[in-house]
Design a protein around this motif. Structure first.
Motif, PDB file in Angstrom:
ATOM      1  N   PHE A  21     -16.054  29.097  42.737  1.00 27.98           N
ATOM      2  CA  PHE A  21     -17.050  28.140  43.220  1.00 27.98           C
ATOM      3  C   PHE A  21     -17.510  28.506  44.634  1.00 27.98           C
ATOM      4  CE2 PHE A  21     -17.151  24.522  46.172  1.00 27.98           C
ATOM      5  CZ  PHE A  21     -18.368  23.954  45.818  1.00 27.98           C
ATOM      6  N   THR A  77     -14.636  20.121  48.327  1.00 31.36           N
ATOM      7  CA  THR A  77     -13.816  19.494  47.289  1.00 31.36           C
ATOM      8  C   THR A  77     -14.671  18.674  46.338  1.00 31.36           C
ATOM      9  OG1 THR A  77     -11.885  19.400  48.755  1.00 31.36           O
ATOM     10  CG2 THR A  77     -11.923  17.871  46.890  1.00 31.36           C
ATOM     11  N   ARG A 117     -23.002  19.703  46.839  1.00 36.64           N
ATOM     12  CA  ARG A 117     -23.266  21.119  47.123  1.00 36.64           C
ATOM     13  C   ARG A 117     -24.402  21.242  48.137  1.00 36.64           C
ATOM     14  NH1 ARG A 117     -22.043  25.621  43.534  1.00 36.64           N
ATOM     15  NH2 ARG A 117     -23.093  27.528  44.239  1.00 36.64           N
ATOM     16  N   TRP A 123     -17.074  20.875  44.222  1.00 30.77           N
ATOM     17  CA  TRP A 123     -16.336  21.617  43.184  1.00 30.77           C
ATOM     18  C   TRP A 123     -15.863  20.685  42.068  1.00 30.77           C
ATOM     19  CZ3 TRP A 123     -10.745  21.157  42.739  1.00 30.77           C
ATOM     20  CH2 TRP A 123     -10.190  22.002  41.776  1.00 30.77           C
ATOM     21  N   ALA A 138     -21.737  16.910  41.710  1.00 31.61           N
ATOM     22  CA  ALA A 138     -21.671  18.280  42.223  1.00 31.61           C
ATOM     23  C   ALA A 138     -22.945  18.697  42.946  1.00 31.61           C
ATOM     24  CB  ALA A 138     -21.371  19.249  41.077  1.00 31.61           C
ATOM     25  N   PHE A 168     -11.750  27.359  42.071  1.00 28.67           N
ATOM     26  CA  PHE A 168     -12.286  26.962  43.378  1.00 28.67           C
ATOM     27  C   PHE A 168     -12.799  28.181  44.136  1.00 28.67           C
ATOM     28  CE2 PHE A 168     -11.743  25.639  47.885  1.00 28.67           C
ATOM     29  CZ  PHE A 168     -12.581  24.531  47.867  1.00 28.67           C
ATOM     30  N   PRO A 187      -9.046  22.785  47.870  1.00 28.40           N
ATOM     31  CA  PRO A 187      -9.421  21.404  47.556  1.00 28.40           C
ATOM     32  C   PRO A 187      -8.440  20.415  48.175  1.00 28.40           C
ATOM     33  CG  PRO A 187      -9.396  22.774  45.571  1.00 28.40           C
ATOM     34  CD  PRO A 187      -8.757  23.581  46.657  1.00 28.40           C
TER      35      PRO A 187
END
Length: 319
Positions: A28, A139, A151, A142, A147, A25, A55
């Motif tokens: 990320f 969360t 994002r 990731w 995704a 994480f 997360p």
């Protein structure tokens, strides 16, 4: 013989996956930092938003067990377009009449529909969600199931913070990152939220003026037609077969009248040229609707057919 691995303390064995997840994480977030800086977000905003971020397991749980919507249309309609929601909507409509009039004049959108969407999304602003938007979006981005989408929304949320529209602690929303009284995703906030009260911030959380005007702006930008209705429940002609009904075509309302459709009270439909489509509720058993362009605009706000029908029916009760 017992292997040396089995002699490790259980607490250590359980900690390894958690440590790996935390490291993943953090890596990320490092990548998001780079993307956010490229998008023009200040380092200070990124630092404040990401400090202590981890997360949220509850977000993942809710994402993975979304309901399938098994209610019939009639059950959904009676639950959503309830007497309580109708009375609350009328009260809020009357309390905000002058504000709604000004919003309707500027954006040429029916104020009753604005209030109905407000009621559907957050119970007239009383339930905007308790999740931190940055935490929820990070969360989901990731986690990887969607995704790319999340994002993009995460970067957009950081831009909202960077613009000073809301303090990080107040930036609350749904588990999926929908924000404030209109439940805008951050990318929609960027394009469609407005500062109607003129204080320099687009505050869809605490400013009723900004929240309701942002709903109106959303509808206007998506093709709302002033002075046109959304649609109506109708009586189908004898022998009507819903499973074989033509729901994709658009034709003047007068043609549906010629085909035998009538108003819900049995009266004739007007000989209007307004573009009209046949709409059947999902999981419905009895009702049939004829709907127009503004119904399709409501669906652009939130796509399920039953949602848009409920907004229309609820709005009709406000005036």
């Amino acid at each position: 013989m017992v292997s040396r691995r089995t002699l490790l303390p259980l607490s250590l064995l359980l900690a390894v996956p958690a440590q790996a997840a935390t490291a993943g994480f953090d890596a990320f977030l490092d990548g998001v930092r780079v993307d956010a800086r490229r998008a023009g977000v200040s380092p200070g905003t990124i630092q404040r938003a990401f400090t202590g971020l981890r997360p949220n397991d509850r977000v993942l749980e809710l994402d993975r067990r979304q309901p399938e919507g098994s209610l019939s249309w009639e059950e959904y309609r009676d639950r959503i377009v309830s007497q309580t929601r109708t009375e609350n909507g009328r009260r809020h409509y009357n309390e905000s009449r002058s504000l709604l009039s000004a919003i309707g004049t500027r954006y040429r959108v029916d104020p009753r529909v604005i209030v109905a969407i407000w009621g559907m999304e957050t119970n007239f602003g009383s339930n905007t969600g308790g999740f931190g938007v940055i935490e929820a979006l990070a969360t989901l981005a990731w986690d990887g199931r969607r995704a790319s989408y999340f994002r993009t929304e995460l970067i957009a949320a950081l831009k909202v913070l960077d613009g000073g529209h809301i303090a990080p602690a107040r930036m609350k929303g749904s588990w999926a990152g929908a924000m404030g009284q209109p439940q805008f995703m951050p990318s929609n906030f960027e394009r469609l939220a407005v500062d109607f009260d003129g204080d320099g911030r687009r505050d869809i959380w605490d400013s009723r003026a900004d929240a309701l005007a942002s709903i109106a702006h959303y509808l206007a930008r998506n093709g709302w037609r002033d002075e046109e209705p959304w649609g109506q429940a109708v009586q189908a002609p004898p022998g009507f077969d819903g499973e074989r009904a033509e729901t994709e075509s658009r034709r003047p309302l007068r043609e549906w009248s010629r085909m035998g459709f009538r108003r819900a009270d049995g009266g004739p439909l007007p000989p209007s040229e307004i573009e009209t489509s046949l709409v059947l509720p999902r999981n419905g058993t009895s009702q049939v609707f004829l709907c127009h362009q503004n119904f399709r605009v409501i669906r652009r706000y939130n796509s399920p057919v039953n949602y848009a029908l409920a907004v229309g029916l609820l709005s009709d009760r406000f005036g």
